[in-house]
Design a protein around this motif. Structure first.
Motif, PDB file in Angstrom:
ATOM      1  N   ASP A 402      72.023   1.547 -29.401  1.00 18.18           N
ATOM      2  CA  ASP A 402      70.839   0.724 -29.628  1.00 18.18           C
ATOM      3  C   ASP A 402      71.203  -0.761 -29.560  1.00 18.18           C
ATOM      4  OD1 ASP A 402      69.281   2.971 -30.006  1.00 18.18           O
ATOM      5  OD2 ASP A 402      69.527   2.969 -32.185  1.00 18.18           O
ATOM      6  N   PHE A 403      72.324  -1.133 -30.163  1.00 20.80           N
ATOM      7  CA  PHE A 403      72.769  -2.524 -30.115  1.00 20.80           C
ATOM      8  C   PHE A 403      73.024  -2.950 -28.669  1.00 20.80           C
ATOM      9  CE2 PHE A 403      74.503  -3.871 -34.516  1.00 20.80           C
ATOM     10  CZ  PHE A 403      73.406  -3.297 -35.155  1.00 20.80           C
ATOM     11  N   ALA A 404      73.666  -2.073 -27.898  1.00 27.38           N
ATOM     12  CA  ALA A 404      73.970  -2.400 -26.509  1.00 27.38           C
ATOM     13  C   ALA A 404      72.695  -2.651 -25.707  1.00 27.38           C
ATOM     14  CB  ALA A 404      74.779  -1.271 -25.877  1.00 27.38           C
ATOM     15  N   LEU A 405      71.668  -1.830 -25.921  1.00 30.95           N
ATOM     16  CA  LEU A 405      70.411  -1.999 -25.203  1.00 30.95           C
ATOM     17  C   LEU A 405      69.695  -3.279 -25.630  1.00 30.95           C
ATOM     18  CD1 LEU A 405      69.085   1.683 -25.288  1.00 30.95           C
ATOM     19  CD2 LEU A 405      69.806   0.399 -23.258  1.00 30.95           C
ATOM     20  N   GLU A 406      69.664  -3.538 -26.937  1.00 32.78           N
ATOM     21  CA  GLU A 406      68.943  -4.710 -27.435  1.00 32.78           C
ATOM     22  C   GLU A 406      69.600  -6.020 -27.015  1.00 32.78           C
ATOM     23  OE1 GLU A 406      67.124  -4.745 -31.475  1.00 32.78           O
ATOM     24  OE2 GLU A 406      68.273  -2.908 -31.751  1.00 32.78           O
ATOM     25  N   LEU A 407      70.926  -6.009 -26.862  1.00 35.38           N
ATOM     26  CA  LEU A 407      71.661  -7.247 -26.605  1.00 35.38           C
ATOM     27  C   LEU A 407      72.089  -7.395 -25.153  1.00 35.38           C
ATOM     28  CD1 LEU A 407      73.799  -7.402 -29.859  1.00 35.38           C
ATOM     29  CD2 LEU A 407      71.616  -8.523 -29.369  1.00 35.38           C
ATOM     30  N   ALA A 408      71.604  -6.524 -24.279  1.00 38.11           N
ATOM     31  CA  ALA A 408      71.904  -6.659 -22.843  1.00 38.11           C
ATOM     32  C   ALA A 408      71.423  -8.023 -22.356  1.00 38.11           C
ATOM     33  CB  ALA A 408      71.209  -5.536 -22.078  1.00 38.11           C
ATOM     34  N   PRO A 409      72.164  -8.655 -21.453  1.00 40.98           N
ATOM     35  CA  PRO A 409      73.314  -8.182 -20.668  1.00 40.98           C
ATOM     36  C   PRO A 409      74.668  -8.566 -21.276  1.00 40.98           C
ATOM     37  CG  PRO A 409      72.530 -10.222 -19.729  1.00 40.98           C
ATOM     38  CD  PRO A 409      71.674  -9.960 -20.943  1.00 40.98           C
ATOM     39  N   LEU A 410      74.775  -8.669 -22.581  1.00 35.39           N
ATOM     40  CA  LEU A 410      76.042  -9.035 -23.220  1.00 35.39           C
ATOM     41  C   LEU A 410      77.148  -8.065 -22.799  1.00 35.39           C
ATOM     42  CD1 LEU A 410      77.560 -10.725 -25.422  1.00 35.39           C
ATOM     43  CD2 LEU A 410      76.865  -8.944 -27.051  1.00 35.39           C
ATOM     44  N   ASP A 411      78.285  -8.613 -22.380  1.00 40.70           N
ATOM     45  CA  ASP A 411      79.432  -7.778 -22.034  1.00 40.70           C
ATOM     46  C   ASP A 411      79.839  -6.980 -23.268  1.00 40.70           C
ATOM     47  OD1 ASP A 411      81.569  -6.642 -20.716  1.00 40.70           O
ATOM     48  OD2 ASP A 411      82.869  -8.389 -20.938  1.00 40.70           O
ATOM     49  N   HIS A 412      79.961  -5.665 -23.113  1.00 37.82           N
ATOM     50  CA  HIS A 412      80.215  -4.836 -24.293  1.00 37.82           C
ATOM     51  C   HIS A 412      80.964  -3.570 -23.915  1.00 37.82           C
ATOM     52  CE1 HIS A 412      76.609  -2.866 -22.663  1.00 37.82           C
ATOM     53  NE2 HIS A 412      77.092  -1.771 -23.225  1.00 37.82           N
ATOM     54  N   GLU A 413      81.410  -2.888 -24.964  1.00 36.94           N
ATOM     55  CA  GLU A 413      82.062  -1.586 -24.819  1.00 36.94           C
ATOM     56  C   GLU A 413      81.578  -0.703 -25.968  1.00 36.94           C
ATOM     57  OE1 GLU A 413      86.691   0.031 -24.750  1.00 36.94           O
ATOM     58  OE2 GLU A 413      86.230  -1.969 -23.941  1.00 36.94           O
ATOM     59  N   ILE A 414      81.142   0.501 -25.666  1.00 35.71           N
ATOM     60  CA  ILE A 414      80.752   1.466 -26.706  1.00 35.71           C
ATOM     61  C   ILE A 414      82.021   2.137 -27.222  1.00 35.71           C
ATOM     62  CG2 ILE A 414      79.393   3.505 -27.268  1.00 35.71           C
ATOM     63  CD1 ILE A 414      77.648   1.129 -26.610  1.00 35.71           C
ATOM     64  N   CYS A 415      82.364   1.833 -28.455  1.00 34.91           N
ATOM     65  CA  CYS A 415      83.620   2.361 -29.018  1.00 34.91           C
ATOM     66  C   CYS A 415      83.383   3.472 -30.038  1.00 34.91           C
ATOM     67  CB  CYS A 415      84.406   1.230 -29.671  1.00 34.91           C
ATOM     68  SG  CYS A 415      84.961  -0.017 -28.508  1.00 34.91           S
ATOM     69  N   GLU A 416      82.247   3.422 -30.722  1.00 36.33           N
ATOM     70  CA  GLU A 416      81.829   4.404 -31.723  1.00 36.33           C
ATOM     71  C   GLU A 416      82.633   4.324 -33.014  1.00 36.33           C
ATOM     72  OE1 GLU A 416      81.492   8.273 -29.930  1.00 36.33           O
ATOM     73  OE2 GLU A 416      79.649   7.696 -28.871  1.00 36.33           O
ATOM     74  N   THR A 417      83.967   4.350 -32.951  1.00 36.79           N
ATOM     75  CA  THR A 417      84.766   4.322 -34.171  1.00 36.79           C
ATOM     76  C   THR A 417      85.454   2.970 -34.336  1.00 36.79           C
ATOM     77  OG1 THR A 417      86.812   5.117 -33.160  1.00 36.79           O
ATOM     78  CG2 THR A 417      85.236   6.782 -33.926  1.00 36.79           C
ATOM     79  N   MET A 418      85.819   2.652 -35.583  1.00 39.46           N
ATOM     80  CA  MET A 418      86.535   1.418 -35.862  1.00 39.46           C
ATOM     81  C   MET A 418      87.901   1.412 -35.198  1.00 39.46           C
ATOM     82  SD  MET A 418      86.124  -1.495 -37.508  1.00 39.46           S
ATOM     83  CE  MET A 418      84.995  -1.221 -38.890  1.00 39.46           C
ATOM     84  N   GLU A 419      88.563   2.566 -35.198  1.00 39.01           N
ATOM     85  CA  GLU A 419      89.882   2.646 -34.563  1.00 39.01           C
ATOM     86  C   GLU A 419      89.805   2.235 -33.095  1.00 39.01           C
ATOM     87  OE1 GLU A 419      89.976   5.851 -37.807  1.00 39.01           O
ATOM     88  OE2 GLU A 419      88.532   5.033 -36.370  1.00 39.01           O
ATOM     89  N   ALA A 420      88.827   2.778 -32.387  1.00 43.58           N
ATOM     90  CA  ALA A 420      88.691   2.476 -30.959  1.00 43.58           C
ATOM     91  C   ALA A 420      88.314   1.010 -30.743  1.00 43.58           C
ATOM     92  CB  ALA A 420      87.641   3.392 -30.334  1.00 43.58           C
ATOM     93  N   ALA A 421      87.465   0.469 -31.623  1.00 42.09           N
ATOM     94  CA  ALA A 421      87.033  -0.916 -31.461  1.00 42.09           C
ATOM     95  C   ALA A 421      88.177  -1.897 -31.681  1.00 42.09           C
ATOM     96  CB  ALA A 421      85.887  -1.212 -32.419  1.00 42.09           C
ATOM     97  N   VAL A 422      88.961  -1.691 -32.726  1.00 45.30           N
ATOM     98  CA  VAL A 422      90.077  -2.592 -33.000  1.00 45.30           C
ATOM     99  C   VAL A 422      91.106  -2.521 -31.875  1.00 45.30           C
ATOM    100  CG1 VAL A 422      92.018  -3.048 -34.559  1.00 45.30           C
ATOM    101  CG2 VAL A 422      89.741  -2.582 -35.486  1.00 45.30           C
ATOM    102  N   ALA A 423      91.393  -1.309 -31.416  1.00 46.46           N
ATOM    103  CA  ALA A 423      92.356  -1.155 -30.324  1.00 46.46           C
ATOM    104  C   ALA A 423      91.867  -1.851 -29.058  1.00 46.46           C
ATOM    105  CB  ALA A 423      92.609   0.324 -30.061  1.00 46.46           C
ATOM    106  N   ALA A 424      90.584  -1.713 -28.738  1.00 46.34           N
ATOM    107  CA  ALA A 424      90.043  -2.318 -27.519  1.00 46.34           C
ATOM    108  C   ALA A 424      90.014  -3.845 -27.624  1.00 46.34           C
ATOM    109  CB  ALA A 424      88.645  -1.783 -27.246  1.00 46.34           C
TER     110      ALA A 424
END
Length: 466
Positions: A402-424
């Protein structure tokens, strides 16, 4: 402990047996009352019984026949969206409903105060954002200046867990709208209103009800000094209601957005400099740009509010400035965790709504933004004007897409978890970047509270290579 003085020899019901409920029961007992406790959860009742309290089902017919008052915990609704059945029954029976804040102010002053050279004083802080930081900063400044001080309320200890005050001591209380809305006694010496943004609207029946709950600290309390943030219409209105003229220095106007005019007393921050003005003259100025514990305009607003509150107690500007520089900030509130390979990692897990996240985004440059969780009503589009410093976003939790759709075209990555987000984010970060956790959402989809979310982020950052 502050023994409750007003119910000696009477039965008083206590609803909700968390921190404030158990503290209320203990303070009532210490003051000679008989607390009758109830909690919907067996775990809550077990805690109370283990502490020696009697639990009685307050939902039963006639439960309030011989009860003098009902003391309820802040999280339990008493009006909107619907009254808790126990509170509704108490009101129907004509039993006064109060909370621990009301008990505190009814019991705070004691006959022993007649022997004090200087009476104890209270500073109460309310508002939407910045309450905790402002409260902690006031307490820190007082401690730094050698003034005896305790801190409680919505931060730290429960108010009735405080120690009986010494002569001249200052108690600093953070009060939420849930606490100010119901308290039957509110008598602060100095009251602070930081700002207002939409929050808890279902609990207060809309923005007007939410503001009215905050306003009670001033309208019911009649403080000697009122420190009012005037960067929103509600603050401007409140200051106007309290002051009898432009020169009335009982009201100290505060802004982090503009220079204030020729008021009796004002404190404002512009371009990183705090200025104090009284009756048309500048009294003091402090450079906030290098105060690492207070980054960004929103923290400069907090600094102005805290400065005004302690200046009302006579603390000198130079003492306040020194205390600013030794203030480390609060966990989960624009908290710098580390700098690794030239990248700054900042934990603002407390930024659970659009307004607070927007303020965090304005405080830093070259941001790799970790956001998401359980989105709130109204969505996240309100941060769009503040995305100019964001290089890329990493969305987590229930509302990631939902955040990705609302904030388009902001460059983003869907990470889902905190672990994946911090690593990315760590993978993408370059020297001079800031990896910022400012979720703009509640934590309850993945964490029990924002503190656990921030702690997890901090653990992951600590594990990154230097």
């Amino acid at each position: 402990m502050i023994p409750v003085q007003v119910y000696n020899g009477q039965k008083v019901a206590v609803l909700g047996l968390g921190r404030s409920g158990l503290a209320s029961a203990a303070a009532l007992r210490a003051g000679g009352a008989e607390p009758i406790c109830w909690d919907d959860s067996p775990e809550g009742r077990a805690r109370a019984e283990a502490a020696g309290f009697t639990c009685t089902d307050l939902t039963k017919q006639g439960a309030f026949d011989d009860i003098a008052a009902l003391i309820t915990s802040p999280g339990i609704p008493h009006l909107y969206p619907a009254p808790n059945p126990v509170i509704a029954a108490a009101m129907a029976a004509g039993v006064p409903v109060d909370n621990d804040i009301g008990l505190f102010f009814a019991s705070w002053a004691t006959p022993e105060w007649q022997n004090f050279d200087i009476a104890p004083r209270t500073i109460c802080v309310t508002g939407s954002n910045g309450k905790s930081t402002t409260t902690a900063l006031i307490h820190h400044i007082l401690t730094h200046a050698g003034r005896s001080s305790q801190m409680a309320g919505n931060i730290g200890r429960g108010v009735l867990d405080l120690d009986p005050p010494e002569a001249g001591e200052v108690v600093v209380l953070e009060l939420s709208s849930y606490q100010t809305d119901l308290a039957r006694a509110l008598t602060p010496d100095i009251a602070v209103f930081t700002n207002l943004s939409p929050d808890h609207l279902d609990r207060h029946g809309g923005l007007g009800g939410y503001f009215a709950a905050k306003r009670r600290l001033f309208s019911e309390g009649g403080p000697d000094r009122a420190v009012i943030g005037v960067d929103e219409p509600e603050g401007t209105y409140l200051a106007n209601q309290l002051a009898v003229s432009r020169s009335d220095d009982r009201v100290i106007r505060v802004s982090a957005a503009r220079k204030l005019g020729d008021w009796g007393w004002s404190v404002f921050a512009r371009k990183g400099f705090l200025s104090e003005w009284r009756k048309g003259r500048q009294i003091a100025s402090i450079d906030l740009r290098e105060v690492t514990g207070l980054p960004g305009a929103h923290n400069h607003q907090n600094a102005c509010a805290a400065y005004a509150a302690v200046r009302a107690l006579g603390i000198a500007p130079r003492e306040i400035e020194a205390a600013f520089h030794s203030f480390g900030g609060l966990p989960h509130r624009s908290q710098t965790l580390a700098e690794k390979a030239g990248v700054r990692y900042v934990n603002d897990s407390k930024a659970t709504n659009v307004d607070s996240a927007s303020k965090a985004l304005q405080a830093f440059k070259n941001i790799l933004w970790i956001a998401g969780g359980l989105g709130k009503e109204g969505g996240v589009a309100g941060v769009k004007p503040h995305l100019g410093t964001v290089k890329k976003a990493y969305f987590i939790g229930h509302s990631a897409r939902d955040f990705a759709l609302e904030l388009a075209p902001l460059d983003h990555e869907i990470c889902e978890t905190m672990e994946a987000a911090v690593a990315a984010a760590a993978r993408d970060a370059q020297t001079g970047d800031t990896v910022l956790l400012a979720p703009a959402a509640a934590s309850f989809d993945q964490y029990p509270n924002f503190e656990k979310r921030g702690d997890h982020f901090a653990e992951l950052v600590a594990a990154l290579p230097d």
